[in-house]
Design a protein around this motif. Structure first.
Motif, PDB file in Angstrom:
ATOM      1  N   LYS A  63       0.889  -1.274  -0.126  1.00  0.00           N
ATOM      2  CA  LYS A  63      -0.013  -0.162  -0.014  1.00  0.00           C
ATOM      3  C   LYS A  63       0.870   1.152  -0.033  1.00  0.00           C
ATOM      4  CE  LYS A  63      -1.852   1.685   3.708  1.00  0.00           C
ATOM      5  NZ  LYS A  63      -2.811   1.862   4.731  1.00  0.00           N
ATOM      6  N   ILE A  64       0.616   2.077  -0.872  1.00  0.00           N
ATOM      7  CA  ILE A  64       1.230   3.323  -0.787  1.00  0.00           C
ATOM      8  C   ILE A  64       0.539   4.642  -0.302  1.00  0.00           C
ATOM      9  CG2 ILE A  64       2.414   5.068  -2.379  1.00  0.00           C
ATOM     10  CD1 ILE A  64       3.920   2.445  -2.880  1.00  0.00           C
ATOM     11  N   SER A  65      -0.773   4.713  -0.833  1.00  0.00           N
ATOM     12  CA  SER A  65      -1.588   5.590   0.067  1.00  0.00           C
ATOM     13  C   SER A  65      -3.015   5.378  -0.202  1.00  0.00           C
ATOM     14  CB  SER A  65      -1.395   6.854  -0.548  1.00  0.00           C
ATOM     15  OG  SER A  65      -1.671   7.325  -1.794  1.00  0.00           O
ATOM     16  N   VAL A  66      -3.770   5.808   0.426  1.00  0.00           N
ATOM     17  CA  VAL A  66      -5.185   5.752   0.658  1.00  0.00           C
ATOM     18  C   VAL A  66      -5.894   7.076   0.620  1.00  0.00           C
ATOM     19  CG1 VAL A  66      -7.201   4.459   1.502  1.00  0.00           C
ATOM     20  CG2 VAL A  66      -5.305   3.215   1.432  1.00  0.00           C
ATOM     21  N   ASP A  67      -6.795   7.510  -0.194  1.00  0.00           N
ATOM     22  CA  ASP A  67      -7.663   8.626   0.365  1.00  0.00           C
ATOM     23  C   ASP A  67      -8.967   8.546  -0.112  1.00  0.00           C
ATOM     24  OD1 ASP A  67      -8.046   9.311  -2.522  1.00  0.00           O
ATOM     25  OD2 ASP A  67      -6.407  10.576  -2.640  1.00  0.00           O
ATOM     26  N   ALA A  68      -9.624   9.245  -0.307  1.00  0.00           N
ATOM     27  CA  ALA A  68     -11.171   9.270  -0.338  1.00  0.00           C
ATOM     28  C   ALA A  68     -11.517   8.272  -1.607  1.00  0.00           C
ATOM     29  CB  ALA A  68     -11.904  10.218  -0.361  1.00  0.00           C
ATOM     30  N   ASN A  69     -11.054   8.619  -2.784  1.00  0.00           N
ATOM     31  CA  ASN A  69     -11.301   7.817  -3.887  1.00  0.00           C
ATOM     32  C   ASN A  69     -10.330   7.088  -4.710  1.00  0.00           C
ATOM     33  OD1 ASN A  69     -14.010   9.417  -4.115  1.00  0.00           O
ATOM     34  ND2 ASN A  69     -12.830  11.255  -4.267  1.00  0.00           N
ATOM     35  N   THR A  70      -9.172   7.019  -3.972  1.00  0.00           N
ATOM     36  CA  THR A  70      -7.979   6.580  -4.695  1.00  0.00           C
ATOM     37  C   THR A  70      -7.153   5.554  -3.834  1.00  0.00           C
ATOM     38  OG1 THR A  70      -7.929   8.513  -5.830  1.00  0.00           O
ATOM     39  CG2 THR A  70      -6.132   7.074  -6.507  1.00  0.00           C
ATOM     40  N   ILE A  71      -6.579   4.601  -4.234  1.00  0.00           N
ATOM     41  CA  ILE A  71      -5.909   3.735  -3.581  1.00  0.00           C
ATOM     42  C   ILE A  71      -4.528   3.615  -4.284  1.00  0.00           C
ATOM     43  CG2 ILE A  71      -5.664   1.367  -2.457  1.00  0.00           C
ATOM     44  CD1 ILE A  71      -8.834   1.719  -2.367  1.00  0.00           C
ATOM     45  N   ILE A  72      -3.544   3.970  -4.045  1.00  0.00           N
ATOM     46  CA  ILE A  72      -2.228   3.715  -4.635  1.00  0.00           C
ATOM     47  C   ILE A  72      -1.508   2.638  -3.987  1.00  0.00           C
ATOM     48  CG2 ILE A  72      -0.069   4.706  -5.662  1.00  0.00           C
ATOM     49  CD1 ILE A  72      -2.593   6.564  -6.553  1.00  0.00           C
ATOM     50  N   VAL A  85      -9.415   3.018  -7.996  1.00  0.00           N
ATOM     51  CA  VAL A  85     -10.316   4.576  -7.888  1.00  0.00           C
ATOM     52  C   VAL A  85     -11.767   3.887  -7.719  1.00  0.00           C
ATOM     53  CG1 VAL A  85      -8.921   6.090  -9.307  1.00  0.00           C
ATOM     54  CG2 VAL A  85     -10.863   4.760 -10.449  1.00  0.00           C
ATOM     55  N   LEU A  86     -12.359   4.834  -7.103  1.00  0.00           N
ATOM     56  CA  LEU A  86     -13.822   4.625  -6.791  1.00  0.00           C
ATOM     57  C   LEU A  86     -14.577   4.962  -7.915  1.00  0.00           C
ATOM     58  CD1 LEU A  86     -15.438   3.470  -4.291  1.00  0.00           C
ATOM     59  CD2 LEU A  86     -15.549   5.696  -3.480  1.00  0.00           C
ATOM     60  N   LYS A  87     -15.097   4.204  -8.735  1.00  0.00           N
ATOM     61  CA  LYS A  87     -15.889   4.533  -9.741  1.00  0.00           C
ATOM     62  C   LYS A  87     -17.443   4.109  -9.776  1.00  0.00           C
ATOM     63  CE  LYS A  87     -15.395   3.526 -14.659  1.00  0.00           C
ATOM     64  NZ  LYS A  87     -14.644   2.851 -15.667  1.00  0.00           N
ATOM     65  N   GLU A  88     -18.463   5.013  -9.534  1.00  0.00           N
ATOM     66  CA  GLU A  88     -19.816   4.827  -9.647  1.00  0.00           C
ATOM     67  C   GLU A  88     -19.945   3.880  -8.413  1.00  0.00           C
ATOM     68  OE1 GLU A  88     -20.666   3.259 -13.292  1.00  0.00           O
ATOM     69  OE2 GLU A  88     -20.386   4.921 -14.359  1.00  0.00           O
ATOM     70  N   GLY A  89     -19.253   4.224  -7.075  1.00  0.00           N
ATOM     71  CA  GLY A  89     -19.635   3.315  -5.943  1.00  0.00           C
ATOM     72  C   GLY A  89     -18.709   1.955  -5.824  1.00  0.00           C
ATOM     73  N   GLU A  90     -18.098   1.757  -7.153  1.00  0.00           N
ATOM     74  CA  GLU A  90     -17.118   0.294  -6.672  1.00  0.00           C
ATOM     75  C   GLU A  90     -15.738   0.748  -7.022  1.00  0.00           C
ATOM     76  OE1 GLU A  90     -18.626  -2.457  -6.070  1.00  0.00           O
ATOM     77  OE2 GLU A  90     -20.943  -2.351  -6.410  1.00  0.00           O
ATOM     78  N   LEU A  91     -15.155  -0.075  -6.401  1.00  0.00           N
ATOM     79  CA  LEU A  91     -13.498  -0.035  -6.685  1.00  0.00           C
ATOM     80  C   LEU A  91     -13.268  -0.596  -8.250  1.00  0.00           C
ATOM     81  CD1 LEU A  91     -12.087  -0.992  -3.471  1.00  0.00           C
ATOM     82  CD2 LEU A  91     -12.047   1.246  -4.414  1.00  0.00           C
ATOM     83  N   TYR A  92     -12.470   0.515  -8.665  1.00  0.00           N
ATOM     84  CA  TYR A  92     -12.267  -0.221 -10.128  1.00  0.00           C
ATOM     85  C   TYR A  92     -10.600  -0.091 -10.452  1.00  0.00           C
ATOM     86  CZ  TYR A  92     -11.807  -0.091 -15.285  1.00  0.00           C
ATOM     87  OH  TYR A  92     -11.570  -0.237 -16.485  1.00  0.00           O
ATOM     88  N   GLU A 112      -9.346   0.286   6.437  1.00  0.00           N
ATOM     89  CA  GLU A 112     -10.154   1.367   6.122  1.00  0.00           C
ATOM     90  C   GLU A 112     -11.054   1.570   4.854  1.00  0.00           C
ATOM     91  OE1 GLU A 112      -5.588   2.903   5.814  1.00  0.00           O
ATOM     92  OE2 GLU A 112      -6.634   4.534   5.657  1.00  0.00           O
ATOM     93  N   VAL A 113     -10.445   0.793   3.879  1.00  0.00           N
ATOM     94  CA  VAL A 113     -11.177   0.549   2.597  1.00  0.00           C
ATOM     95  C   VAL A 113     -12.328  -0.243   2.970  1.00  0.00           C
ATOM     96  CG1 VAL A 113     -11.118  -0.315   0.106  1.00  0.00           C
ATOM     97  CG2 VAL A 113      -9.197   1.093   1.093  1.00  0.00           C
ATOM     98  N   TYR A 114     -12.220  -1.295   3.559  1.00  0.00           N
ATOM     99  CA  TYR A 114     -13.503  -2.255   3.946  1.00  0.00           C
ATOM    100  C   TYR A 114     -14.311  -1.534   4.624  1.00  0.00           C
ATOM    101  CZ  TYR A 114     -15.942  -5.713   5.971  1.00  0.00           C
ATOM    102  OH  TYR A 114     -17.151  -6.572   6.437  1.00  0.00           O
TER     103      TYR A 114
END
Ligand SMILES: [Zn+2]
Length: 128
Positions: A63-72, A85-92, A112-114
């Motif tokens: 894991k590099i970073s997690v924010d509201a809409n993106t997980i790197i 990324v969070l796309k239409e409520g789903e992770l993509y 935190e994502v879960y």
């Protein structure tokens, strides 16, 4: 003396309180009551699944970073940075152009994502 079965296992009071709090949070998100047994079973199952995912992918993905809409993430097998990324409520996953790749599975295993996805009533997809 016989070993206590699951039905007679005693939990510490703070554990019971934490479970009740988590159950209330989930119920607030779903706007309905849940049976305690099913809730605990679901929670344990989720943890076992997360551990399994982290065990199988953990050595390769960081894991590099997690924010509201993106997980790197960094995937050391392919040697590159992967963005989910969070796309239409789903992770993509942008790298795999998929919503059920190992990176999505790994992202779901980040507590935190879960928690954030779960509060929105989302379920982890079957990872293939
Ligand atoms: Zn991916």
């Amino acid at each position: 003396m016989t070993k206590p079965g699951w039905r007679t296992v005693l939990l510490r009071e703070e554990v019971v309180k934490a479970v009740e709090k988590a159950k209330a949070e989930r119920e607030a998100g779903l706007r309905r009551r849940l049976p305690l047994g099913a809730f605990i079973e679901d929670m344990i199952w989720q943890i076992l699944e997360e551990q399994e995912i982290l065990r199988s992918y953990g050595p390769y993905i960081e894991k590099i970073s997690v924010d509201a809409n993106t997980i790197i993430l960094r995937d050391n097998r392919v040697g590159r940075i992967v963005e989910c990324v969070l796309k239409e409520g789903e992770l993509y996953c942008i790298h795999c152009e998929s919503s059920n790749c190992v990176h999505i599975g790994y992202s779901w295993a980040i507590p935190e994502v879960y928690k954030a996805m779960n509060l929105q009533g989302r379920r982890m997809p079957k990872i293939s």
